[in-house]
Design a protein around this motif. Structure first.
Motif, PDB file in Angstrom:
ATOM      1  N   ASN A  64      -3.563   9.278  -0.376  1.00 49.70           N
ATOM      2  CA  ASN A  64      -4.539   8.291   0.108  1.00 49.70           C
ATOM      3  C   ASN A  64      -4.047   7.480   1.289  1.00 49.70           C
ATOM      4  N   GLN A  65      -2.742   7.395   1.423  1.00 52.44           N
ATOM      5  CA  GLN A  65      -2.193   6.486   2.416  1.00 52.44           C
ATOM      6  C   GLN A  65      -2.521   6.908   3.847  1.00 52.44           C
ATOM      7  N   ARG A  80      -9.579  -2.096  -5.572  1.00 52.62           N
ATOM      8  CA  ARG A  80     -10.478  -1.606  -6.603  1.00 52.62           C
ATOM      9  C   ARG A  80      -9.774  -1.467  -7.949  1.00 52.62           C
ATOM     10  N   GLY A  81      -8.772  -2.285  -8.155  1.00 53.75           N
ATOM     11  CA  GLY A  81      -8.085  -2.282  -9.447  1.00 53.75           C
ATOM     12  C   GLY A  81      -9.002  -2.794 -10.558  1.00 53.75           C
ATOM     13  N   THR A  82      -8.573  -2.609 -11.793  1.00 55.26           N
ATOM     14  CA  THR A  82      -9.417  -2.972 -12.931  1.00 55.26           C
ATOM     15  C   THR A  82      -9.734  -4.461 -12.957  1.00 55.26           C
ATOM     16  N   HIS A  85     -12.141  -5.166 -10.416  1.00 54.39           N
ATOM     17  CA  HIS A  85     -13.460  -4.622 -10.755  1.00 54.39           C
ATOM     18  C   HIS A  85     -14.196  -5.551 -11.719  1.00 54.39           C
ATOM     19  N   ALA A 119      -6.241   1.425  -4.657  1.00 55.16           N
ATOM     20  CA  ALA A 119      -6.382   1.514  -6.110  1.00 55.16           C
ATOM     21  C   ALA A 119      -5.996   0.204  -6.772  1.00 55.16           C
ATOM     22  N   CYS A 120      -4.921  -0.383  -6.339  1.00 56.45           N
ATOM     23  CA  CYS A 120      -4.506  -1.668  -6.902  1.00 56.45           C
ATOM     24  C   CYS A 120      -3.418  -2.240  -6.033  1.00 56.45           C
ATOM     25  N   GLY A 122      -1.771  -4.872  -6.963  1.00 56.27           N
ATOM     26  CA  GLY A 122      -0.819  -5.521  -7.851  1.00 56.27           C
ATOM     27  C   GLY A 122      -0.885  -7.034  -7.799  1.00 56.27           C
TER      28      GLY A 122
ATOM     29  N   PRO B 197      -4.253   0.839 -12.168  1.00 54.27           N
ATOM     30  CA  PRO B 197      -4.841  -0.405 -11.680  1.00 54.27           C
ATOM     31  C   PRO B 197      -4.777  -1.440 -12.793  1.00 54.27           C
ATOM     32  N   TYR B 442     -16.441   2.991 -14.087  1.00 55.77           N
ATOM     33  CA  TYR B 442     -15.412   2.609 -13.118  1.00 55.77           C
ATOM     34  C   TYR B 442     -14.142   3.445 -13.295  1.00 55.77           C
TER      35      TYR B 442
END
Lengths: 163, 604
Positions: A64-65, A80-82, A85, A119-120, A122, B197, B442
């Motif tokens: 992805n990078q 777009r991490g949990t 979200h 994705a996250c 952190g 995530p 999701y």
């Protein structure tokens, strides 16, 4: 020789007699320097590592990078991490796509904005998080994002008027 | 005279909230008042209390100041450092009692934790090896190299340490396999590709205490007979990469890394490899492929990396947190370690507590604590006193544990029984405003886009499941969709090649198991009980409340709202993208979520 080709050559010089395991670090260095991976750079890397371009694209597109379009002047990433979200980053993204009229991974035609999702990051404690040109904005909201976009646009209009 | 210490948290969380600006201002102010000789400002790793950042701790009393802004610095310097009067307004405020607390050891968030791995995080300067050594650092390694290799492995086995990356494989056993593999060359790999995530404990350990991870790798290297190690760390963690590189350099200078360590004849070298953003690279065979410069795709096991890993050589691969546990086991003895935790899960586990909870941050507790304790006692309960609905544990591979099971003890086996898994330790609290179908969608969206595409059950299966979940969220679900999802989900679990596919359906399957009624509401009644699914709601302006102030008109990015000043505004639903910006800016609560306009017309 073009400016970018020279830069790539300088990077490759740091990896003499390298094998395939140097491929990803080389691509990362090039992207750090140029902001994306132009076709010409891929060809140079291929010649250096004795790998066909197809193999290099195979690796580069997998991760992805790597980007294949130059970044916009304002590069926006949306986490777009949990945690993000749950706190509404999906809406943020939809809003960004509608406002900036570009999809993640794209750069707007006027090259003012580029958009990316990660994705996250952190920084889940501060969700939802966005970055604008690598600067973090914690607890973002659609209204905040719109304001930021408007500020960027105003700044550029101002510059144009001045010049 | 020793300088008085001012600790500034410089973990990624606090840095995003502006810690560097605070540091700059603090240094400037100290300089201005001629105090640079008396005080030292140390940027530490993550304290774990990200919600309250940027954090500042002033020694010797360890007074904790929360959410410090550059503008507050002047007051802290004048009042606290010079006048010796504390600045009470910046103390932590207990959400339940409203009491202001100065001593961070008395704050529930910290007091109820038991920190072994995070012992040094936020206390020492991670860029100084001396501080690590002062606190017993590298003693574990010193002890290990004086022991027999088999005895080291035996100690780790006896400690009961299990892999902290997710699956929970016994660490000692893994080391034993690599030790027994016959080869001149062996490798140690540290998996720092923290892709889940919602999890950031590995990042915090690397940022806050990088030497602990190196020490763990060194012990492993000695035990299995390896002389080379790699740390595969996400490129998204630039600060962790930087601090790791500094740590390696310092350890080499001091002789903890390199040739003939402690005159034992044992040599070990470590290099850092930056990942390039692929979730599947957290899977061990994919990670190894990526280090070798290939597409990060998993390969079938056996052969396991312990017999054939990097360049075909035996490779021992463990997670960051696993390695960070090792120094304690060697230093304090396995008996002490094994005394913490439950029968099948020893030691402590770090969780990244996030979502709709008051105290978000890093939490380290002994295995076997209940979810209730973590969420309520340490986490301070659900935000805005809303209803606790569930906690999502283990990221995309894990599952949701509902309110009814809030007293489930957190250990490897109990979580699997409840349909979730430990995963890397992300713990996202969700309340009644979170739609469980949307949450499942999701996660499926995430695993679908991260699926490497090698095996069809995962590649095709996750896509079909995602399509189905999207339909349900859009209010177009059909009666047999739920059973179909369970059926396909079970097949993907059974037939996928690697851990990603084998666990990918979990979020959907556990939400169906515990929240079937929400799925049914979406399918039968075409409503979203949580009011989160865009297609099933519309933003509505309540005419009685709207004063026509125009704030929402300004906030709307697509100019869907119109209306004269001081008259009730209206939304054009053909233009509206349902971003919610109007609801957010409205000061009169005149914008609410309601049933879709189209549906209402139909009903009328």
């Amino acid at each position: 020789m073009k400016e970018s080709a020279k830069k790539v050559k300088a990077i490759l010089a740091k990896y003499p007699d390298s094998g395939r395991d140097a491929l990803i670090p080389i691509l990362q260095d090039i992207q750090d320097e140029l902001g994306y991976l132009p076709t010409s750079a891929i060809m140079q890397v291929g010649a250096h590592l004795a790998l066909p371009s197809s193999k290099i694209y195979g690796v580069a597109t997998f991760y992805n990078q790597f980007r294949f379009q130059p970044k916009g002047r304002n590069h926006i990433t949306i986490c777009r991490g949990t945690a993000c979200h749950v706190k509404g980053s999906g809406k943020l993204l939809e809003n960004a796509v509608a406002t900036l009229k570009i999809k993640p991974g794209q750069t707007s035609r006027d090259k003012l904005f580029s958009l990316e999702t990660v994705a996250c990051m952190g920084a889940c404690g501060l969700a939802p998080v966005i970055t604008v040109n690598d600067e973090f904005n914690a607890k973002a909201s659609p209204a905040k994002l719109n304001r930021l976009a408007r500020c960027c646009k105003d700044e550029i209009t101002q510059e144009r008027e001045n010049s | 005279m020793a300088k008085r210490r001012i600790l500034l948290c410089a973990g990624s969380g606090c840095v995003s909230s502006g810690a560097w600006k605070v540091k700059e201002e603090l240094l400037r102010k100290l300089d201005e008042r001629g105090l640079t000789e008396k005080f030292e400002v140390v940027a530490s790793g993550c304290h774990g209390f990200c919600e309250q950042g940027p954090l500042l701790i002033i020694y010797p009393k360890e007074t904790l100041y929360c959410r410090v802004e550059p503008d507050d610095v002047s007051e802290i310097v004048e009042e606290h450092l010079i006048g010796d009067r504390v600045v009470e307004r910046l103390f932590y405020k207990d959400p339940e009692t409203g009491e202001r607390i100065a001593d961070h050891a008395k704050i529930n968030f910290y007091a109820k934790q038991e920190r072994i791995v995070l012992k040094n995080c936020g206390v020492i300067d991670p860029e100084s090896i001396a501080e690590y050594v002062d606190r017993g650092g590298y003693d574990g390694l010193r002890k290990a190299v004086s022991m027999d290799r088999v005895a080291v492995i035996e100690a780790v086995k006896q400690s009961g340490l299990r892999g902290r990356g997710g699956a929970g494989f016994p660490t000692g056993l893994k080391w034993d396999f690599t030790y027994k593999a016959d080869s001149e060359k062996k490798y140690i790999v540290c998996n720092a590709d923290e892709g889940d995530p919602g999890a950031f404990m590995d990042r915090s350990v690397l940022e806050g205490d990088p030497h602990a991870v190196l020490e763990g790798m060194l012990v492993a290297g000695y035990a299995v007979g390896a002389d080379e190690g790699y740390i595969y760390v996400r490129a998204e963690y630039p600060l962790a990469v930087k601090r790791l590189r500094i740590a390696i350099e310092q350890a080499e200078e001091q002789g903890y890394l390199g040739s003939d360590i402690f005159d034992s004849g044992f040599s070990f070298h470590v290099s850092v490899k930056e990942g390039a953003g692929a979730f599947v690279c957290g899977e061990e065979t994919a990670l190894l492929a990526s280090i070798m410069g290939k597409r990060g795709m998993p390969s079938p096991r056996p052969p396991f990396p312990a017999t054939s890993g990097l360049w075909g050589k035996p490779t021992c691969l463990n997670n960051v947190e696993t390695f960070a546990n090792v120094p304690f086991i060697l230093r304090e003895g396995w008996e002490k370690y094994a005394a913490i935790g439950t029968e099948g899960s020893k030691g402590t586990k770090i969780f990244a507590l996030t979502g709709k909870v008051n105290n978000t941050g890093l939490v380290e507790v002994p295995m076997g604590n209940t979810i209730r304790k973590v969420v309520y006692e340490i986490g301070g309960g659900v935000k805005d006193d809303r209803e606790f609905k569930a906690v999502q544990i283990g990221g995309p591979s894990g599952g949701c544990i509902p309110n009814s099971l809030i007293d489930t003890p957190i250990d490897y086996d109990s979580l699997v029984e409840a349909g979730a898994m430990m995963g890397s330790g992300g713990m996202v609290v969700v309340d009644d405003e979170t739609c469980m179908v949307d949450l499942a969608r999701y996660f499926l969206e995430f695993v679908q886009s991260e699926s490497c595409g090698k095996c069809p059950p995962c590649r095709v299966g996750t896509r079909k499941m995602l399509e189905c979940l999207k339909r349900i969220c859009d209010g177009e679900g059909e009666a047999d969709d739920i059973d179909w999802l369970i059926n396909v989900g079970e097949s993907i679990k059974s037939y996928s090649l690697c851990g990603l596919g084998q666990t990918a359906p979990n979020p959907a399957l556990t939400t169906i198991r515990y929240f079937r009624d929400e799925y049914e509401a979406h399918i039968k009644d075409r409503t979203c009980p949580a009011g989160a699914c865009q297609a099933l709601i519309d933003y509505v302006i309540v005419a009685e409340k709207c004063k026509g102030c125009g704030l929402c008109i300004k906030a709307c990015p697509v100019e869907a709202i119109s209306g004269e000043k001081k008259t009730v505004h209206t939304i054009d639903y053909d233009l509206c993208i349902k971003c919610g910006a109007c609801m957010e800016v409205c000061k009169l609560d005149a914008v609410i979520r309601g049933k879709p306009a189209a549906q209402k017309e139909e009903a009328a």
